[in-house]
Structure formats: C-alpha cells, structure tokens
Design an enzyme around this catalytic site. Structure first.
Site, PDB file in Angstrom:
ATOM      1  N   GLN A  83      54.382  44.158  26.978  1.00 16.99           N
ATOM      2  CA  GLN A  83      54.974  43.810  25.684  1.00 16.99           C
ATOM      3  C   GLN A  83      55.479  45.059  24.969  1.00 16.99           C
ATOM      4  O   GLN A  83      54.826  46.096  24.981  1.00 16.99           O
ATOM      5  CB  GLN A  83      53.906  43.104  24.830  1.00 16.99           C
ATOM      6  CG  GLN A  83      54.476  42.244  23.732  1.00 16.99           C
ATOM      7  CD  GLN A  83      53.459  41.246  23.194  1.00 16.99           C
ATOM      8  OE1 GLN A  83      52.529  40.880  23.888  1.00 16.99           O
ATOM      9  NE2 GLN A  83      53.630  40.807  21.966  1.00 16.99           N
ATOM     10  N   SER A 117      49.346  45.427  31.346  1.00 16.77           N
ATOM     11  CA  SER A 117      48.978  44.269  30.522  1.00 16.77           C
ATOM     12  C   SER A 117      49.740  43.021  31.002  1.00 16.77           C
ATOM     13  O   SER A 117      49.537  42.559  32.121  1.00 16.77           O
ATOM     14  CB  SER A 117      49.228  44.575  29.041  1.00 16.77           C
ATOM     15  OG  SER A 117      48.714  43.559  28.221  1.00 16.77           O
ATOM     16  N   LEU A 118      50.645  42.491  30.189  1.00 20.08           N
ATOM     17  CA  LEU A 118      51.478  41.358  30.603  1.00 20.08           C
ATOM     18  C   LEU A 118      52.144  41.615  31.960  1.00 20.08           C
ATOM     19  O   LEU A 118      52.283  40.713  32.789  1.00 20.08           O
ATOM     20  CB  LEU A 118      52.555  41.101  29.539  1.00 20.08           C
ATOM     21  CG  LEU A 118      53.761  40.279  30.016  1.00 20.08           C
ATOM     22  CD1 LEU A 118      53.388  38.828  30.160  1.00 20.08           C
ATOM     23  CD2 LEU A 118      54.948  40.466  29.097  1.00 20.08           C
ATOM     24  N   ARG A 169      49.223  32.193  28.034  1.00 16.35           N
ATOM     25  CA  ARG A 169      48.602  33.443  27.584  1.00 16.35           C
ATOM     26  C   ARG A 169      49.161  33.867  26.228  1.00 16.35           C
ATOM     27  O   ARG A 169      48.415  34.219  25.315  1.00 16.35           O
ATOM     28  CB  ARG A 169      48.877  34.542  28.627  1.00 16.35           C
ATOM     29  CG  ARG A 169      48.305  35.916  28.295  1.00 16.35           C
ATOM     30  CD  ARG A 169      48.750  36.896  29.379  1.00 16.35           C
ATOM     31  NE  ARG A 169      48.080  38.178  29.314  1.00 16.35           N
ATOM     32  CZ  ARG A 169      48.583  39.264  28.709  1.00 16.35           C
ATOM     33  NH1 ARG A 169      49.752  39.178  28.090  1.00 16.35           N
ATOM     34  NH2 ARG A 169      47.922  40.409  28.723  1.00 16.35           N
ATOM     35  N   HIS A 184      43.459  43.208  23.894  1.00 18.49           N
ATOM     36  CA  HIS A 184      42.509  43.907  24.776  1.00 18.49           C
ATOM     37  C   HIS A 184      41.251  44.359  24.018  1.00 18.49           C
ATOM     38  O   HIS A 184      40.818  45.503  24.136  1.00 18.49           O
ATOM     39  CB  HIS A 184      43.201  45.081  25.484  1.00 18.49           C
ATOM     40  CG  HIS A 184      44.366  44.649  26.305  1.00 18.49           C
ATOM     41  ND1 HIS A 184      44.226  43.916  27.465  1.00 18.49           N
ATOM     42  CD2 HIS A 184      45.702  44.790  26.109  1.00 18.49           C
ATOM     43  CE1 HIS A 184      45.421  43.643  27.952  1.00 18.49           C
ATOM     44  NE2 HIS A 184      46.335  44.155  27.144  1.00 18.49           N
ATOM     45  N   GLN A 213      41.033  40.650  31.729  1.00 16.46           N
ATOM     46  CA  GLN A 213      42.019  41.571  31.167  1.00 16.46           C
ATOM     47  C   GLN A 213      42.250  41.384  29.666  1.00 16.46           C
ATOM     48  O   GLN A 213      42.522  42.346  28.952  1.00 16.46           O
ATOM     49  CB  GLN A 213      43.343  41.406  31.929  1.00 16.46           C
ATOM     50  CG  GLN A 213      44.368  42.488  31.662  1.00 16.46           C
ATOM     51  CD  GLN A 213      45.781  41.927  31.593  1.00 16.46           C
ATOM     52  OE1 GLN A 213      46.080  41.058  30.784  1.00 16.46           O
ATOM     53  NE2 GLN A 213      46.640  42.419  32.459  1.00 16.46           N
TER      54      GLN A 213
END
Length: 297
Positions: free
Chosen positions: A9, A88-89, A113, A194, A243
């Site tokens: 992101q 991440s993503l 998500r 996170h 995650q």
C-alpha cells in the site's frame, strides 16, 4: 539468482494499469474479471479517478494487487523467478504470481482483507509513524516501554515504521527524537496496520483464508512474518493470517534472500519503493522495475 518483489500500500497512482488494459487482451480480461468479483468498476478509479479515490483502503489494496499480478501475467515466459516476496499487501501478489493461489481467489482475499482492515481502523483510533536514522534495537526498546506501540515495518536499516494508539505513537515519536532519530514522521494512514489493533481483521481474514485453496508455489515465497523461504501451503496460510498483526520483516527478508543467493531483484507493480529499500539494505544488487507495458519490452 533472480527474485521478483511486489509492492504494498502507498505505491498507487492515478492511471495505473491503463496501458495494460488498452493494449493487452489478457490483461483486459483479468481487469474485467476483477470488476465483476469486486462488484464495482475499480478500473474507472485506477485509470481516471482521483488520488483521493485511490487512497481508500478498499480501493488501494485491490488496485495495487491487480496492477502487480496482471503485469506478472503479461510477462509470460519472461517471468522466471528463483524466489519471490511482497511487502505487506504485496505478499498476496507474490503468492498469485508464484502460483500458490489463483487470480480470482487472490482478488477475493485482497478485497476481504482491505474491508476487514478498514473496519478494524474504525473501531479504535490508531496510527503509524516512520522512524528514520536509528538502529532497530533502539526503536524496539522504546516501543517496549510504551503501552500499545509495536514495530510494524522493518523497511531497511535505519527505517522502521511503528504502529499503535495515537497517544502512544506521539509519546514514542518524542522519545525517539530525544534518542537521536533524524525524523519521527506520523503517517497519513487510517490506522495501526501490523499491530494488535488489527486483531478483528485477522480473525475475519483467517476464516476466508482457511476456505481458500492454496497450492505449492513454483518457487520459494519469502513471507513477511518469518522473513524466510516457505513452500508448504499450510504454512503459507498460517503466515498470511499472522501477517495482519505481526511486523513486516522486509529488511530481514531481503538479507535472507541475498544470503540464499539472489543477486538481482525486479520489482513488479506500481512505483519503485522496494528498489529504494533494497538499495539501502545492500547497494551491490542489480535492481530493475516493471510498472508499465513498455518496461516488459
């Protein structure tokens, strides 16, 4: 050895993917499929929307995922990874590109998500801050002293993003500035990604991941939570669930990939953020990026 890496992101931009849609029939079919799955024309927002449109988490995450995975697909036989990773993503993009799950399931999971994270952000006010110019141990020590603040993204040496309550992040920024941070910059985000603040999203996503078919990927996937190579589908699923509330160990991931023999990194998707982070981690690597159709040629 060559690694392909996929951004998270923040890499989005207006017009992303438009060249792919207009010039490649396979890309167009994938974008149209995603529009149907999402229930709205994300292509309109990606190609001709505003920067504010693209900042909405429910749009940002699918948009970056689509751009990355469709680019990887259009690469065809030129896509030859010895290993992959995503920030991440971007881990979802990496998993689809490496064949660990199919594109349609990837679109569904990324959408779920994004919505789950947005909902979690609305439950409780929280935020993130980038700490520049301190070693990880110093930042970790300050986080340990402040309730509700945790390390979130280990981006590269000297750059660690922290997550937590607004009051906690303010206190941590002040303490870290005193300890010599060059910058302690609060980020324009909707919540503390996170971190334990994402627990409601983690619980929601766990159900969706459990119901999704995963395969053994064509190459090792270095996952954020463990920062090492994973190929077992069940382990991939567990790490993907974890995650949301665990830190992104990107620095450690890059170092482990290099230790395992990688000499060349190609970033697939919008922007060049990961190339910059890899350069700051080890400036001897060969770096390239594929963010437009012309880059494939």
């Amino acid at each position: 050895m060559k690694a392909y890496v996929f951004p998270g992101q923040g890499a989005q931009y207006v017009g992303m993917g438009k060249d792919l849609y207009e010039a490649n029939s396979e890309a167009r079919k994938m974008f149209d499929t995603a529009n149907e799955i999402l229930g709205f024309k994300i292509t309109d927002l990606m190609f001709d929307g505003t920067a504010d449109d693209l900042k909405q988490t429910k749009v940002t995450q699918p948009a970056i995922f689509l751009h990355s995975t469709i680019l990887a697909k259009v690469l065809g036989t030129k896509f030859t990874p010895d290993m992959v990773a995503g920030h991440s993503l971007g881990e979802f993009s990496a998993l689809v590109a490496a064949g660990a799950m199919n594109f349609e399931d990837g679109v569904k999971l990324v959408s779920q998500r994004a919505q789950a994270m947005q909902k979690a952000c609305e439950l409780e006010s929280s935020t993130m801050a980038a700490i520049i110019g301190l070693d990880d141990a110093t930042v970790e020590a300050v986080c340990n002293e402040i309730d509700g603040v945790v390390p979130a993204n280990y981006n590269c040496p000297g750059q660690l993003v922290i997550s937590g309550s607004i009051a906690g992040i303010d206190a941590a920024c002040a303490a870290l500035t005193e300890k010599g941070a060059k910058r302690a910059l609060k980020l324009q985000v909707s919540g503390a990604f996170h971190s334990p603040f994402m627990e409601p999203a983690r619980a929601q996503l766990a159900k969706a991941i459990e119901q999704t078919a995963f395969n053994k990927p064509v190459c090792p996937v270095y996952q954020n939570v463990v920062a090492k190579a994973v190929t077992d589908p069940e382990e991939i699923k567990r790490n993907l669930v974890a995650q949301l509330t665990a830190p992104v160990r990107w620095t450690q991931t890059v170092l482990n990939m290099i230790a395992d023999g990688v000499t060349e990194f190609t970033e697939v998707g919008p922007g060049a953020v990961l190339q910059g982070l890899i350069r700051k981690t080890n400036n001897t690597m060969t770096l390239s990026g594929i963010s437009k159709l012309e880059d494939i040629a």
